[in-house]
Design a protein around this motif. Structure first.
Motif, PDB file in Angstrom:
ATOM      1  N   VAL A  37       0.719  -1.157  -0.154  1.00 58.28           N
ATOM      2  CA  VAL A  37      -0.152  -0.178   0.249  1.00 58.28           C
ATOM      3  C   VAL A  37       0.941   1.720   0.084  1.00 58.28           C
ATOM      4  N   ILE A  38       1.556   0.889   0.424  1.00 58.71           N
ATOM      5  CA  ILE A  38       2.955   2.069   0.868  1.00 58.71           C
ATOM      6  C   ILE A  38       3.150   2.478  -0.805  1.00 58.71           C
ATOM      7  N   GLU A  39       3.855   1.260  -1.281  1.00 60.56           N
ATOM      8  CA  GLU A  39       4.772   1.468  -2.640  1.00 60.56           C
ATOM      9  C   GLU A  39       3.095   2.633  -4.084  1.00 60.56           C
ATOM     10  N   LYS A  40       1.965   1.524  -3.246  1.00 65.31           N
ATOM     11  CA  LYS A  40       1.204   1.908  -4.903  1.00 65.31           C
ATOM     12  C   LYS A  40       0.716   3.582  -4.053  1.00 65.31           C
ATOM     13  N   LEU A  41       0.437   3.784  -2.736  1.00 69.79           N
ATOM     14  CA  LEU A  41       0.616   5.717  -2.591  1.00 69.79           C
ATOM     15  C   LEU A  41       1.710   6.535  -3.601  1.00 69.79           C
TER      16      LEU A  41
ATOM     17  N   TYR B 131     -12.537  -8.843   2.100  1.00 74.29           N
ATOM     18  CA  TYR B 131     -10.807  -9.710   2.407  1.00 74.29           C
ATOM     19  C   TYR B 131     -10.273  -9.956   1.005  1.00 74.29           C
ATOM     20  N   GLY B 132      -9.256  -9.302   0.941  1.00 76.26           N
ATOM     21  CA  GLY B 132      -7.991  -9.422  -0.527  1.00 76.26           C
ATOM     22  C   GLY B 132      -7.914  -8.960  -0.943  1.00 76.26           C
ATOM     23  N   THR B 133      -9.530  -7.522  -1.254  1.00 72.53           N
ATOM     24  CA  THR B 133      -9.278  -6.567  -2.105  1.00 72.53           C
ATOM     25  C   THR B 133      -7.712  -5.327  -1.795  1.00 72.53           C
ATOM     26  N   VAL B 134      -7.110  -5.491  -1.325  1.00 75.33           N
ATOM     27  CA  VAL B 134      -6.131  -4.481   0.032  1.00 75.33           C
ATOM     28  C   VAL B 134      -5.057  -5.709   0.050  1.00 75.33           C
ATOM     29  N   SER B 135      -3.832  -5.564  -0.584  1.00 73.53           N
ATOM     30  CA  SER B 135      -2.869  -6.230   0.234  1.00 73.53           C
ATOM     31  C   SER B 135      -2.557  -6.141   1.014  1.00 73.53           C
ATOM     32  N   ARG B 136      -2.176  -7.504   1.138  1.00 75.28           N
ATOM     33  CA  ARG B 136      -1.242  -7.229   3.103  1.00 75.28           C
ATOM     34  C   ARG B 136       0.174  -7.247   3.216  1.00 75.28           C
TER      35      ARG B 136
ATOM     36  N   HIS C  95      -4.566  -6.499  -7.298  1.00 73.41           N
ATOM     37  CA  HIS C  95      -4.283  -8.120  -6.727  1.00 73.41           C
ATOM     38  C   HIS C  95      -2.277  -7.818  -6.617  1.00 73.41           C
ATOM     39  N   ASP C  96      -2.402  -8.361  -5.787  1.00 69.42           N
ATOM     40  CA  ASP C  96      -0.900  -8.396  -5.230  1.00 69.42           C
ATOM     41  C   ASP C  96      -0.514  -9.764  -4.919  1.00 69.42           C
ATOM     42  N   THR C  97       1.076 -10.201  -6.140  1.00 72.07           N
ATOM     43  CA  THR C  97       1.599 -11.724  -6.073  1.00 72.07           C
ATOM     44  C   THR C  97       2.218 -12.180  -4.973  1.00 72.07           C
ATOM     45  N   LYS C  98       1.972 -10.927  -3.819  1.00 70.75           N
ATOM     46  CA  LYS C  98       3.120 -11.096  -2.558  1.00 70.75           C
ATOM     47  C   LYS C  98       2.114 -11.470  -1.567  1.00 70.75           C
ATOM     48  N   ASP C  99       0.730 -10.863  -1.873  1.00 71.41           N
ATOM     49  CA  ASP C  99      -0.254 -11.668  -0.644  1.00 71.41           C
ATOM     50  C   ASP C  99      -0.887 -12.511  -1.326  1.00 71.41           C
ATOM     51  N   SER C 100      -0.844 -14.068  -0.754  1.00 71.43           N
ATOM     52  CA  SER C 100      -1.321 -15.233  -1.692  1.00 71.43           C
ATOM     53  C   SER C 100      -2.911 -15.130  -1.283  1.00 71.43           C
ATOM     54  N   THR C 101      -3.742 -14.094   0.163  1.00 71.63           N
ATOM     55  CA  THR C 101      -4.995 -13.991  -0.112  1.00 71.63           C
ATOM     56  C   THR C 101      -5.480 -12.880  -1.146  1.00 71.63           C
TER      57      THR C 101
ATOM     58  N   ASN D 272     -12.044  -4.895 -11.401  1.00 76.29           N
ATOM     59  CA  ASN D 272     -12.440  -2.848 -12.059  1.00 76.29           C
ATOM     60  C   ASN D 272     -12.078  -2.921  -9.913  1.00 76.29           C
ATOM     61  N   TYR D 273     -11.480  -2.107  -9.913  1.00 75.10           N
ATOM     62  CA  TYR D 273     -11.673  -1.396  -9.129  1.00 75.10           C
ATOM     63  C   TYR D 273     -11.603   0.424  -8.359  1.00 75.10           C
ATOM     64  N   GLN D 274     -12.173   0.699  -9.543  1.00 75.26           N
ATOM     65  CA  GLN D 274     -12.884   2.457  -9.824  1.00 75.26           C
ATOM     66  C   GLN D 274     -13.979   2.279  -8.874  1.00 75.26           C
ATOM     67  N   TYR D 275     -13.716   2.776  -7.603  1.00 78.22           N
ATOM     68  CA  TYR D 275     -14.827   2.785  -6.344  1.00 78.22           C
ATOM     69  C   TYR D 275     -15.485   3.915  -6.539  1.00 78.22           C
ATOM     70  N   THR D 276     -14.635   4.921  -6.799  1.00 76.32           N
ATOM     71  CA  THR D 276     -15.158   6.514  -7.297  1.00 76.32           C
ATOM     72  C   THR D 276     -16.538   6.423  -8.106  1.00 76.32           C
ATOM     73  N   GLU D 277     -16.801   5.417  -8.756  1.00 71.84           N
ATOM     74  CA  GLU D 277     -17.703   5.200 -10.173  1.00 71.84           C
ATOM     75  C   GLU D 277     -18.503   5.361  -9.127  1.00 71.84           C
ATOM     76  N   ALA D 278     -18.760   5.032  -7.684  1.00 70.70           N
ATOM     77  CA  ALA D 278     -20.046   4.576  -6.904  1.00 70.70           C
ATOM     78  C   ALA D 278     -20.180   5.759  -6.210  1.00 70.70           C
ATOM     79  N   LEU D 279     -20.306   7.079  -5.940  1.00 70.25           N
ATOM     80  CA  LEU D 279     -20.693   7.976  -5.683  1.00 70.25           C
ATOM     81  C   LEU D 279     -21.480   8.839  -6.622  1.00 70.25           C
ATOM     82  N   ILE D 280     -22.543   8.459  -6.573  1.00 72.82           N
ATOM     83  CA  ILE D 280     -23.873   8.710  -6.894  1.00 72.82           C
ATOM     84  C   ILE D 280     -25.013   8.521  -5.805  1.00 72.82           C
ATOM     85  N   ASP D 281     -25.777  10.078  -5.538  1.00 76.79           N
ATOM     86  CA  ASP D 281     -26.344  10.588  -4.955  1.00 76.79           C
ATOM     87  C   ASP D 281     -28.091   9.764  -5.206  1.00 76.79           C
ATOM     88  N   ASP D 282     -28.127   8.310  -5.239  1.00 75.71           N
ATOM     89  CA  ASP D 282     -29.315   7.983  -5.659  1.00 75.71           C
ATOM     90  C   ASP D 282     -29.541   6.634  -5.224  1.00 75.71           C
ATOM     91  N   VAL D 283     -30.487   5.863  -4.350  1.00 74.99           N
ATOM     92  CA  VAL D 283     -30.973   4.970  -3.494  1.00 74.99           C
ATOM     93  C   VAL D 283     -31.627   4.377  -4.219  1.00 74.99           C
TER      94      VAL D 283
END
Lengths: 95, 487
Positions: B108-112, B196-201, B234-240, B246-257
């Motif tokens: 996560v540090i490398e990514k940031l 679980y498994g979305t962000v590398s540990r 996905h990170d090969t260094k974390d076996s889980t 798709n990892y584009q979570y900002t696509e979900a910033l929609i004011d509609d429920v």
């Protein structure tokens, strides 16, 4: 579940911990109440249930056996409390 | 203009538009930390020199036209002290790692850093992430910026308090049984525990590996979503680690429920829940209902047994994970010893605090011969039932709604004397970790003591976008209160 002195000594040995007599008394009391609470799970019938260690099906991941990291011995040893001649230094263990 | 009052995205835009330089932003934050961290003690390590050097490096990249696709380029971030930062002390708030300098960065540090982040410092936590108050830290307690007589929650207490106190624009925490969500709730900020498994540990110092996840804590839902965009993958260094399309979570910033189906587990509103918290949660549900969601209460199976199952599994994994601290390879070693076995025993006994010792002993006990089936195996079966209960719920509902914690932040010093009572405070958060689900905590009100209340939304596996959308929509319906100093 009552926790005896023997049990506390046993788990302390397993966890490689040395407890003062005060810590032992506290541990006895805490572990008794915590384990008693954990036993409430027995109210739930799980005879037909398979134990689940992972929530997702996990398969073994294979890769070529190639070195990809290049550890720097000096950097790694710089964290060691004691080292000598490029090795971790420990008390003598074999006579 | 006080730069520290900006959200991460607002600051990122000003940096991009050349209204503010990265160095100005970093200096403003360092100045703020100097002014107020004596009162709150969010930080274990403030990286003043490193951050300033890094800030000018990032500014050069931006001036050269790089990082134009990164919305948070140049925005300083605080990192929980159990996430490895190369060459910068990573202590887990424990004496046993008081001098540990990781030889590598967490993924996560490398990514940031690739996205142009400036790491401002390492923030306080409960020792090895074991605790709900940040009072078990070897380096002293963190105080709640809303009221310094109260705890900030835990274990990511420093990460949440720093965001609330405007000593950080955003931070990374970790969540094993609620450690991102509960302090976010207590400090009136927003935090996401991903599936679980979305962000590398990789590079997260392990507490309970089958439950640990890293996630963002920020001032609002949009900031959290953009950070999640950056750190997931996905990170090969974390076996889980689980590969996704798709990892584009900002696509979900929609004011509609409209049409969203929301279930409230009846057990989440039952005995033990503070009255003011309950009415605030129900009012939040009403808001979503008025916006077009369909809300109903239902029975969630087996969830009453989540706390005992969680503490058995987490303690078992902790006792195994923490066996690596031996006084040989890194960290604290006792002064006086007689032989190797003595080095192990004394270094560990002097290096670990009470709560960590307690969980290692519980873990050793439940895994020991004769008790393994009755405790550990039983817990894995209960975990299967809990997951099944959630699976059934998500056949009917898109998301689940409830409180994050049964009460607002307790006073300092009230929690540690009775560990079992403290464990019971995790009642609404631990089942999410056992089932591997994503969940968000966001502010939904303030109680009569003036302390923030947190709303928890739980999604199905990889359903981050559902909870982000609902959380964003709810947030739009409220006046922006911001962190504590703006309140």
């Amino acid at each position: 579940m009552t926790i005896t002195d023997d049990t506390i000594n046993y788990v302390a040995a397993l966890a490689k911990l040395e407890l003062s007599s005060e810590e032992k008394e506290k541990a006895k009391k805490d572990l008794s109440s915590i384990l008693a609470y954990m036993e409430t799970m027995n109210e739930l019938n799980t005879d037909a249930i398979e134990p689940m260690s992972h929530v997702f099906p996990i398969r073994n991941v294979f890769r070529e056996d190639e070195v990809t990291n290049h550890p720097n011995r000096d950097t790694l040893l710089s964290n060691a409390p004691d080292s000598k001649d490029g090795c971790f230094k420990v008390p003598k263990t074999v006579e | 203009m006080d730069l520290t009052k900006l959200t991460a995205l607002e600051l990122g835009k000003k940096i991009k538009d050349k209204e503010v330089s990265v160095i100005e932003a970093t200096q403003a934050l360092l100045e703020k930390i100097k002014q107020t961290d004596e009162d709150y003690h969010c930080y274990i390590t403030v990286m003043e020199q490193e951050a300033l050097a890094r800030a000018s490096e990032v500014q050069k990249q931006i001036d050269a036209g790089e990082l134009s696709d990164s919305p948070l380029a140049g925005v300083p971030v605080a990192i929980k002290d159990n996430i490895c930062t190369k060459g910068v002390k990573t202590t887990c708030a424990s004496k046993i790692l008081y001098n540990f300098n990781p030889p590598y960065n967490a993924t996560v540090i490398e990514k940031l850093e690739k996205a142009g982040a400036v790491i401002i410092g390492k923030v306080n936590m409960d020792e090895f992430a074991m605790g709900s108050t940040t009072e078990t830290s070897y380096f002293g307690v963190t105080k709640n910026p809303w009221n310094t007589a109260h705890v900030p929650g835990g274990s990511s207490g420093g990460a949440a308090a720093a965001v609330a106190a405007e000593e950080a624009f955003y931070s990374l925490g970790s969540d094993t049984g609620g450690s991102i969500r509960q302090p976010s709730s207590f400090c009136g900020v927003t935090g996401i525990k991903p599936t679980y498994g979305t962000v590398s540990r990789y590079g997260l110092v392990a507490y309970a590996s089958s439950l640990d996840q890293i996630g963002p804590i920020a001032r609002n839902v949009s900031d959290c979503a953009v950070v999640l965009d950056l750190i997931s993958g996905h990170d090969t260094k974390d076996s889980t680690s689980v590969p996704r399309d798709n990892y584009q979570y900002t696509e979900a910033l929609i004011d509609d429920v409209r049409g969203m189906k929301i279930g409230i587990p009846k057990g989440y509103l039952g005995a033990g829940l503070d009255k003011e918290v309950k009415s605030s949660i129900l009012a939040a549900a009403k808001v979503l209902e008025e916006k077009g969601a369909v809300v109903e209460e239902f029975d969630l199976d087996a969830v009453d047994y989540a706390i005992p199952a969680y503490y058995v599994i987490a303690s078992a994994e902790a006792s195994s994970n923490l066996s690596r601290y031996d006084g040989i390879k890194y960290g604290y070693r006792t002064e006086d010893f007689d032989g190797l076995a003595d080095v192990y025993k004394k270094s560990r006994s002097e290096g670990f605090g009470n709560e960590v010792k307690r969980r290692m002993m519980i873990g050793a006990f439940v895994l020991s011969s004769g008790y393994y089936d009755a405790y550990y195996n039983k817990s894995l079966k209960v975990k299967a039932l809990i997951k099944e209960g959630f699976d059934k719920a998500f056949e009917k509902y898109d998301i689940l709604l409830g409180p994050t914690a049964p009460s607002t932040a307790p006073k300092l010093g009230e929690s540690l004397s009775d560990p079992l009572k403290m464990y019971l405070g995790d009642i609404y958060t631990v089942s999410v970790n056992l089932a591997g689900l994503p969940a968000i905590s966001l502010p939904c009100g303030i109680d009569s003591k003036g302390l923030p209340i947190g709303l928890q939304l739980i999604g199905k596996h990889f359903g981050e976008k559902d909870i982000i959308r609902a959380a964003f929509s709810f947030e739009q319906s409220r006046d922006y209160k911001g962190p504590v100093n703006n309140a």
